[in-house]
Design a protein around this motif. Structure first.
Motif, PDB file in Angstrom:
ATOM      1  N   VAL A   1      39.745  54.998  26.489  1.00 17.47           N
ATOM      2  CA  VAL A   1      39.026  53.765  26.833  1.00 17.47           C
ATOM      3  C   VAL A   1      39.899  52.537  26.602  1.00 17.47           C
ATOM      4  O   VAL A   1      39.849  51.561  27.361  1.00 17.47           O
ATOM      5  N   LYS A   2      40.746  52.566  25.583  1.00 17.76           N
ATOM      6  CA  LYS A   2      41.574  51.392  25.265  1.00 17.76           C
ATOM      7  C   LYS A   2      42.612  51.108  26.344  1.00 17.76           C
ATOM      8  O   LYS A   2      43.192  50.013  26.370  1.00 17.76           O
ATOM      9  N   ASN A   3      42.841  52.067  27.226  1.00 10.22           N
ATOM     10  CA  ASN A   3      43.810  51.886  28.311  1.00 10.22           C
ATOM     11  C   ASN A   3      43.145  51.537  29.641  1.00 10.22           C
ATOM     12  O   ASN A   3      43.761  51.673  30.700  1.00 10.22           O
ATOM     13  N   ILE A   4      41.890  51.101  29.573  1.00 10.72           N
ATOM     14  CA  ILE A   4      41.179  50.582  30.747  1.00 10.72           C
ATOM     15  C   ILE A   4      41.083  49.063  30.591  1.00 10.72           C
ATOM     16  O   ILE A   4      40.604  48.567  29.566  1.00 10.72           O
ATOM     17  N   PHE A   5      41.536  48.326  31.587  1.00  7.49           N
ATOM     18  CA  PHE A   5      41.646  46.876  31.470  1.00  7.49           C
ATOM     19  C   PHE A   5      40.830  46.176  32.551  1.00  7.49           C
ATOM     20  O   PHE A   5      40.697  46.666  33.671  1.00  7.49           O
ATOM     21  N   ARG A   6      40.331  44.986  32.196  1.00 12.82           N
ATOM     22  CA  ARG A   6      39.589  44.141  33.137  1.00 12.82           C
ATOM     23  C   ARG A   6      40.383  42.870  33.414  1.00 12.82           C
ATOM     24  O   ARG A   6      41.043  42.332  32.522  1.00 12.82           O
ATOM     25  N   GLU A   7      40.301  42.401  34.651  1.00 15.29           N
ATOM     26  CA  GLU A   7      41.012  41.178  35.037  1.00 15.29           C
ATOM     27  C   GLU A   7      40.121  40.363  35.968  1.00 15.29           C
ATOM     28  O   GLU A   7      39.617  40.885  36.964  1.00 15.29           O
ATOM     29  N   GLU A   8      39.942  39.084  35.635  1.00 17.62           N
ATOM     30  CA  GLU A   8      39.171  38.190  36.510  1.00 17.62           C
ATOM     31  C   GLU A   8      40.100  37.748  37.636  1.00 17.62           C
ATOM     32  O   GLU A   8      40.950  36.878  37.449  1.00 17.62           O
ATOM     33  N   TYR A   9      39.945  38.360  38.789  1.00 17.20           N
ATOM     34  CA  TYR A   9      40.883  38.161  39.901  1.00 17.20           C
ATOM     35  C   TYR A   9      40.667  36.820  40.593  1.00 17.20           C
ATOM     36  O   TYR A   9      41.583  36.024  40.759  1.00 17.20           O
ATOM     37  N   ASN A  10      39.450  36.544  41.016  1.00 14.84           N
ATOM     38  CA  ASN A  10      39.083  35.252  41.596  1.00 14.84           C
ATOM     39  C   ASN A  10      37.574  35.088  41.471  1.00 14.84           C
ATOM     40  O   ASN A  10      36.911  35.869  40.770  1.00 14.84           O
ATOM     41  N   GLU A  11      37.021  34.084  42.149  1.00 19.44           N
ATOM     42  CA  GLU A  11      35.593  33.811  42.000  1.00 19.44           C
ATOM     43  C   GLU A  11      34.707  34.907  42.577  1.00 19.44           C
ATOM     44  O   GLU A  11      33.516  34.973  42.271  1.00 19.44           O
ATOM     45  N   ASN A  12      35.275  35.760  43.418  1.00 19.72           N
ATOM     46  CA  ASN A  12      34.480  36.808  44.054  1.00 19.72           C
ATOM     47  C   ASN A  12      34.742  38.217  43.522  1.00 19.72           C
ATOM     48  O   ASN A  12      33.949  39.123  43.782  1.00 19.72           O
ATOM     49  N   TYR A  13      35.853  38.411  42.803  1.00 22.85           N
ATOM     50  CA  TYR A  13      36.186  39.770  42.388  1.00 22.85           C
ATOM     51  C   TYR A  13      36.688  39.826  40.944  1.00 22.85           C
ATOM     52  O   TYR A  13      37.460  38.977  40.492  1.00 22.85           O
ATOM     53  N   THR A  14      36.233  40.880  40.254  1.00 25.01           N
ATOM     54  CA  THR A  14      36.786  41.295  38.972  1.00 25.01           C
ATOM     55  C   THR A  14      37.481  42.633  39.196  1.00 25.01           C
ATOM     56  O   THR A  14      36.969  43.489  39.930  1.00 25.01           O
ATOM     57  N   LEU A  15      38.650  42.817  38.585  1.00 26.32           N
ATOM     58  CA  LEU A  15      39.389  44.064  38.741  1.00 26.32           C
ATOM     59  C   LEU A  15      39.281  44.902  37.478  1.00 26.32           C
ATOM     60  O   LEU A  15      39.355  44.384  36.358  1.00 26.32           O
ATOM     61  N   VAL A  16      39.092  46.193  37.649  1.00 28.57           N
ATOM     62  CA  VAL A  16      39.184  47.155  36.551  1.00 28.57           C
ATOM     63  C   VAL A  16      40.383  48.042  36.855  1.00 28.57           C
ATOM     64  O   VAL A  16      40.460  48.653  37.927  1.00 28.57           O
ATOM     65  N   LYS A  17      41.348  48.109  35.900  1.00 32.06           N
ATOM     66  CA  LYS A  17      42.599  48.822  36.145  1.00 32.06           C
ATOM     67  C   LYS A  17      42.849  49.871  35.074  1.00 32.06           C
ATOM     68  O   LYS A  17      42.507  49.680  33.906  1.00 32.06           O
ATOM     69  N   PHE A  18      43.471  50.957  35.481  1.00 28.54           N
ATOM     70  CA  PHE A  18      43.952  51.953  34.520  1.00 28.54           C
ATOM     71  C   PHE A  18      45.073  52.768  35.162  1.00 28.54           C
ATOM     72  O   PHE A  18      45.206  52.817  36.394  1.00 28.54           O
ATOM     73  N   THR A  19      45.887  53.382  34.312  1.00 31.20           N
ATOM     74  CA  THR A  19      46.989  54.240  34.765  1.00 31.20           C
ATOM     75  C   THR A  19      46.844  55.597  34.118  1.00 31.20           C
ATOM     76  O   THR A  19      46.670  55.702  32.888  1.00 31.20           O
ATOM     77  N   LEU A  20      46.917  56.640  34.929  1.00 30.44           N
ATOM     78  CA  LEU A  20      46.818  57.997  34.391  1.00 30.44           C
ATOM     79  C   LEU A  20      47.991  58.261  33.449  1.00 30.44           C
ATOM     80  O   LEU A  20      49.127  57.889  33.740  1.00 30.44           O
ATOM     81  N   PRO A  21      47.744  58.917  32.300  1.00 27.60           N
ATOM     82  CA  PRO A  21      48.812  59.143  31.314  1.00 27.60           C
ATOM     83  C   PRO A  21      49.705  60.337  31.672  1.00 27.60           C
ATOM     84  O   PRO A  21      49.318  61.224  32.430  1.00 27.60           O
ATOM     85  N   ASN A  22      50.931  60.303  31.122  1.00 26.49           N
ATOM     86  CA  ASN A  22      51.837  61.458  31.137  1.00 26.49           C
ATOM     87  C   ASN A  22      52.127  61.965  32.556  1.00 26.49           C
ATOM     88  O   ASN A  22      52.044  63.164  32.827  1.00 26.49           O
ATOM     89  N   ILE A  23      52.477  61.058  33.456  1.00 26.77           N
ATOM     90  CA  ILE A  23      52.750  61.435  34.843  1.00 26.77           C
ATOM     91  C   ILE A  23      54.156  62.002  34.970  1.00 26.77           C
ATOM     92  O   ILE A  23      55.128  61.442  34.452  1.00 26.77           O
ATOM     93  N   LYS A  24      54.265  63.122  35.676  1.00 23.58           N
ATOM     94  CA  LYS A  24      55.548  63.763  35.963  1.00 23.58           C
ATOM     95  C   LYS A  24      55.560  64.197  37.427  1.00 23.58           C
ATOM     96  O   LYS A  24      54.523  64.204  38.097  1.00 23.58           O
ATOM     97  N   GLU A  25      56.736  64.545  37.923  1.00 24.19           N
ATOM     98  CA  GLU A  25      56.804  65.164  39.242  1.00 24.19           C
ATOM     99  C   GLU A  25      56.056  66.495  39.185  1.00 24.19           C
ATOM    100  O   GLU A  25      56.324  67.330  38.320  1.00 24.19           O
ATOM    101  N   GLY A  26      55.114  66.695  40.088  1.00 21.42           N
ATOM    102  CA  GLY A  26      54.317  67.915  40.090  1.00 21.42           C
ATOM    103  C   GLY A  26      52.975  67.780  39.404  1.00 21.42           C
ATOM    104  O   GLY A  26      52.158  68.716  39.446  1.00 21.42           O
ATOM    105  N   SER A  27      52.705  66.624  38.774  1.00 17.67           N
ATOM    106  CA  SER A  27      51.412  66.430  38.106  1.00 17.67           C
ATOM    107  C   SER A  27      50.270  66.466  39.115  1.00 17.67           C
ATOM    108  O   SER A  27      50.422  66.089  40.282  1.00 17.67           O
ATOM    109  N   VAL A  28      49.111  66.908  38.644  1.00 18.86           N
ATOM    110  CA  VAL A  28      47.854  66.749  39.371  1.00 18.86           C
ATOM    111  C   VAL A  28      47.000  65.790  38.578  1.00 18.86           C
ATOM    112  O   VAL A  28      46.836  65.953  37.361  1.00 18.86           O
ATOM    113  N   ILE A  29      46.479  64.760  39.241  1.00 20.33           N
ATOM    114  CA  ILE A  29      45.627  63.805  38.547  1.00 20.33           C
ATOM    115  C   ILE A  29      44.225  63.847  39.141  1.00 20.33           C
ATOM    116  O   ILE A  29      44.048  64.049  40.343  1.00 20.33           O
ATOM    117  N   THR A  30      43.244  63.682  38.284  1.00 19.89           N
ATOM    118  CA  THR A  30      41.851  63.551  38.726  1.00 19.89           C
ATOM    119  C   THR A  30      41.258  62.319  38.052  1.00 19.89           C
ATOM    120  O   THR A  30      41.565  62.020  36.899  1.00 19.89           O
TER     121      THR A  30
END
Length: 653
Positions: free
Chosen positions: A122-151
């Motif tokens: 949860v601590k790696n999920i971030f919020r950003e106030e983008y503009n007056e119409n949109y808020t962004l929620v961002k995250f990056t999948l951990p431990n990415i390698k060539e051949g990884s499968v992400i869900t």
């Protein structure tokens, strides 16, 4: 030996099978998903969506729109790592907003023969106030390698039922399976639009009785749909296209009618008749279009007293074009003010072109506004009015039963021209008396490039001569802008473009910025390659296409040049008595399917003179995707002719 061969065959077969053993039927990650590291259908792919699903429905307690989203993606190489960066856009208004819940994301790898799982915290999920119409929620999948499968999966909660969740079947990476489920109560009636031209693999629909119970005891049936596509190629942008939003395979919803449980009905989607009526009374654009102009305060007496309507229209157009400056803003429905334009001598698209419209009308010239969506903005919806689709306004003037499209924002345009950005197939002509209608947006004149080079070898074996060129239509507009922006820089680039030429005596015959064509002439001295008694010349020191712009294995969207055009190159070389022509390029005559284009190349020797001619003719402004392999090969031949054509001359002993 036979047994060994059989065993090897089985091993190879099993290996080949495992290489493409993706599980595209469910969200569950399998060993095949993890161990498979190729995608044969697209060897250029950096990542692959194995499976994705969306499921939209109305919550039975809170009556908001909920969408459960799931993605399973294979990371094929390092270039695909960006697919592990996820951004969720949350729309908000003054008093309501979308929310996201239940974000779950996992990375699967195989390390030392064992499958490992890395979960997003949860601590790696971030919020950003983008503009007056949109808020962004961002995250990056951990431990990415060539051949990884992400869900990753999440639930999107929206109070905006008028804005039913659409679904993108196509993206910048290929997909094996993409599915969207919807459940829409019968009291919400939407226009459903499938964009992109690709066919659905699954298109199922059923009615579920009493799916939604309301607080007053009333109930509604639901229309439940399943839409799916399989084996969706990646969408890769390439030259000669409008915005990709025109072609991405997706499904969109536009609310037409809402029927409340008490029986009241509210219509959201209107007819063009309704829209025309609204425009007539609109405080911005409608008011400005009806604004009376005292032409005596703006136009000269010569213009006012001109009896030829065509000449008068041209003069009015030039007046607006040369007097008022476009501030690079479109703003067709907001901040439209002729008053401010007259005061500041600068304004947005609508202000300038509405002034043009009003001056033409006050001068008894039939003029009507046209709503346009520019090439970068996407095609406007045709099946029902979506006013937000439009972002530009031009004018149609009809004189002696002939219509002219006009835009006074660009001083380089001629009467009857519109900017290239407006060549987006069609626009909506507003006629408040007879009703609006769709019209085609086509160039008023051809766009061509002509080059003529006349060279000779003198008694000192120096090759020199004169080059003349002429451009018309959009080719002329583009060239004029480059030349008038900075003449010295223009000439410097011309000289640097051809390092084996000495250029002198450069002249421009058509110097006005709004001239009908653009003509250049200059002298050249050609520095040739020689080997012993042989001289090698490439006659194409001017190239129309330096490289093939078409490089994709497959293109699923049209090739949109914007306009038809022709390229013509003539090269004449007169020899002295010291040289003989030994070899010339081979002639070529190639047509595109249905005679929609032609390439002609010929070389002829007449006495001591060599004449070479190249003509390229694109007879269509827009080619369907089926033409792509033919256009690709067509361009290959053009580039090959211009870069590999060689004239071999031998010195006479």
């Amino acid at each position: 030996m036979k047994q060994i061969i059989l065993i090897l065959f089985l091993i190879i077969s099993l290996t080949s099978f495992s290489q493409e053993n993706y599980n595209s039927e469910t969200y569950n990650v399998t060993l095949g998903d993890i161990e498979t590291n190729t995608f044969k259908k697209d060897s250029t792919a950096n990542a692959l969506v194995i499976y994705e699903q969306g499921n939209s429905y109305v919550d039975k307690q809170k009556y908001d729109l909920r969408t459960e989203i799931k993605h399973k993606i294979k990371i094929l190489n390092k270039e695909g790592f960006d697919n592990a960066n996820v951004t969720i856009y949350l729309y908000k208004s003054k008093d309501r907003k979308q929310k996201v819940e239940d974000i779950i994301a996992t990375t699967y790898n195989k390390v030392n023969g064992k499958v490992t799982k890395s979960n997003l915290t949860v601590k790696n999920i971030f919020r950003e106030e983008y503009n007056e119409n949109y808020t962004l929620v961002k995250f990056t999948l951990p431990n990415i390698k060539e051949g990884s499968v992400i869900t990753y999966s999440y639930k999107l909660i929206s109070p905006f039922m008028f804005k039913y969740k659409g679904w993108d079947f196509q993206d910048e990476i290929p997909k094996l399976y993409s599915e969207y489920k919807t459940s829409i109560p019968a009291n919400w009636l939407y226009h459903i639009k499938l964009v992109g031209g690709k066919k659905l693999t699954i298109n199922d629909y059923e009615i579920k009785k009493g799916c939604l119970q309301m607080f007053n005891g009333a109930s509604a049936d639901c229309g439940n749909s399943i839409f799916a596509m399989k084996d969706i190629p990646a969408f890769i942008e390439e030259d000669y296209m409008t915005t990709k939003s025109n072609y991405l395979a997706r499904i969109e919803y536009e609310l037409e009618t809402f029927r409340d449980m008490d029986g009241t009905i509210k219509h959201y989607t209107k007819t063009w008749k309704d829209v025309d009526k609204e425009f007539r009374t609109d405080k911005e654009i409608g008011k400005q279009l009806k604004k009376s102009i005292e032409i005596e305060t703006l136009l000269s007496s010569d213009i006012i007293n001109e009896t030829d309507l065509f000449k008068k229209a041209q003069a009015i157009y030039k007046y607006v074009q040369n007097t008022y400056t476009w501030n690079d803003r479109y703003r067709i429905f907001k901040d439209v003010s002729i008053k401010n334009l007259l005061k500041n001598k600068s304004g947005n698209v609508s202000s300038i072109n509405i002034l043009l419209h009003n001056l033409l009308k006050e001068s008894n010239i039939n003029a009507k506004p046209i709503l346009v969506s520019t090439r970068n903005n996407g095609f406007p919806t045709k099946i029902f009015p979506v006013i937000s689709d439009f972002n530009y306004l031009i004018v149609q003037a009809t004189i002696n039963e002939k219509s002219y499209l006009l835009d006074a924002t660009d001083s380089y345009l001629n009467f009857g021209d519109i900017p290239f950005r407006c060549l987006n197939q069609y626009g909506r002509l507003l006629d408040f008396k007879n009703g609006s209608e769709w019209i085609n947006l086509k160039p008023s004149k051809p766009s061509n490039i002509y080059y003529k080079a006349d060279l000779q070898i003198d008694e000192n074996n120096i090759i020199s001569g004169v080059v003349n060129s002429r451009r018309t239509g959009y080719h002329a507009i583009n060239r004029k802008k480059k030349y008038h922006k900075n003449e010295n820089e223009f000439l410097e680039k011309l000289e640097n473009r051809y390092p084996y030429l000495e250029i002198s005596g450069f002249e421009v015959a058509s110097n006005a910025i709004n001239s009908l064509d653009f003509r250049e002439s200059y002298n050249i001295e050609y520095n040739y390659d020689s080997a012993g008694n042989n001289m090698y010349l490439n006659p194409f020191f001017v190239t129309f296409f330096k490289e093939n712009p078409f490089k994709l294995q497959e293109r699923t969207y049209p090739i949109d040049f914007g306009y038809k055009d022709t390229y013509f190159y003539s090269f004449k070389l007169t020899l002295n008595d010291n040289y003989t022509i030994i070899e010339t390029p081979q002639d070529l005559n190639v047509s595109l399917p249905n005679e929609s284009g032609r390439l002609l190349f010929s070389s002829k020797k007449i006495g001591n003179t060599l004449n070479i001619m190249l003509k390229i003719n694109f007879k269509k402004a827009i080619y369907d995707a089926e033409y792509y392999p033919y256009l690709k090969e067509f361009m290959n031949k053009i580039v090959n002719i211009q870069t590999n054509s060689v004239i071999l001359l031998r010195k006479n002993n």
